[in-house]
Write an enzyme that holds these catalytic residues in place. Structure first.
Site, PDB file in Angstrom:
ATOM      1  N   TYR A   1       0.832  -1.206   0.000  1.00  0.00           N
ATOM      2  CA  TYR A   1       0.000   0.000   0.000  1.00  0.00           C
ATOM      3  C   TYR A   1       0.869   1.260   0.000  1.00  0.00           C
ATOM      4  O   TYR A   1       0.663   2.176  -0.808  1.00  0.00           O
ATOM      5  CB  TYR A   1      -0.916  -0.010   1.222  1.00  0.00           C
TER       6      TYR A   1
ATOM      7  N   LYS B   1       1.126   4.064  -3.039  1.00  0.00           N
ATOM      8  CA  LYS B   1       0.699   5.450  -2.843  1.00  0.00           C
ATOM      9  C   LYS B   1       1.850   6.431  -3.038  1.00  0.00           C
ATOM     10  O   LYS B   1       1.641   7.547  -3.538  1.00  0.00           O
ATOM     11  CB  LYS B   1       0.072   5.619  -1.462  1.00  0.00           C
TER      12      LYS B   1
END
Length: 234
Positions: free
Chosen positions: A155, A159
């Site tokens: 994640y 990002k």
């Protein structure tokens, strides 16, 4: 404004669609699979705002799906004014690097980073015909290099890469006055954030629309900001 929202059937995506409709915008609410169960909440919005929403099938991990969705939007409208890349996944939580499933890492990057690239690639021509245009990439504080923490490897990586994509798009599109932002939505009460989160997704959605409608003056060296328009730490 004509606004495309990916992952619009739940969580922040649903609240973005709802707030956008309440503010009088036309919403293209995209979902990965347009099954009755998947679009139940959106169908209620369609009942409430029948003239201002179209539900379309769009899988950000499949380029052909994105291309078909762009063709559908082009047939109905001549332009878009904003693209909100909201669809995303959070996998391999709390795993150390030696425990990671590499397929899940690849899937995270495919959906969270490459997915927005696919969307922008096929919808940019429609966006360029709009007014007060913007590209909003829903990011996270997990993408901050300065405040990096252990865990959430897929994640956080996805990002951070999304933030770089936003910076590069900002440079590429600023002469066309297309605003580009990576927005940290806050820790929200959603399936991803859990019930202990302090932020209501409807509040985040309202803040994002203040940015889309250019009602907030953004004073940040970089395009990584929070939903209130405040700079995030790169």
């Amino acid at each position: 404004m004509n606004i495309l929202i990916t992952g619009a059937n739940r969580g922040l995506g649903y609240h973005l669609a709802k707030v956008g409709l309440e503010r009088g915008h036309f919403i293209f609410a995209s979902v990965r699979a347009s099954t009755p169960q998947a679009i139940q909440q959106l169908e209620q919005l369609k009942n409430d705002f029948p003239q201002n929403i179209e539900i379309i099938e769009l899988d950000v991990s499949c380029e052909e799906s994105v291309k078909r969705a762009a063709q559908i939007v082009a047939e109905n409208e001549q332009h878009l004014d904003s693209i909100i890349n909201n669809a995303g996944i959070l996998l391999e939580r709390d795993k150390q690097i030696e425990e990671l499933n590499i397929d899940e890492v690849t899937r995270s990057l495919d959906i969270n980073t490459i997915g927005p690239i696919r969307v922008i690639k096929h919808f940019l021509a429609l966006l360029e015909k709009g007014k007060k245009q913007s590209i909003i990439n829903i990011s996270s504080e997990a993408g901050s290099l300065t405040n990096a923490y252990s865990g959430d490897f897929p994640y956080g990586l996805s990002k951070a890469a999304l933030n770089m994509l936003s910076e590069k798009l900002h440079v590429a599109l600023k002469d066309k006055d297309i605003h580009v932002y990576s927005i940290h939505p806050g820790w929200m009460k959603t399936d991803m954030g859990g019930n202990k989160a302090p932020t209501e997704p409807s509040d985040t959605a309202k803040g994002i629309f203040e940015i889309i409608e250019r009602k907030l003056e953004i004073q940040s060296q970089y395009v990584f900001i929070d939903y209130k328009g405040q700079p995030m730490t790169i």
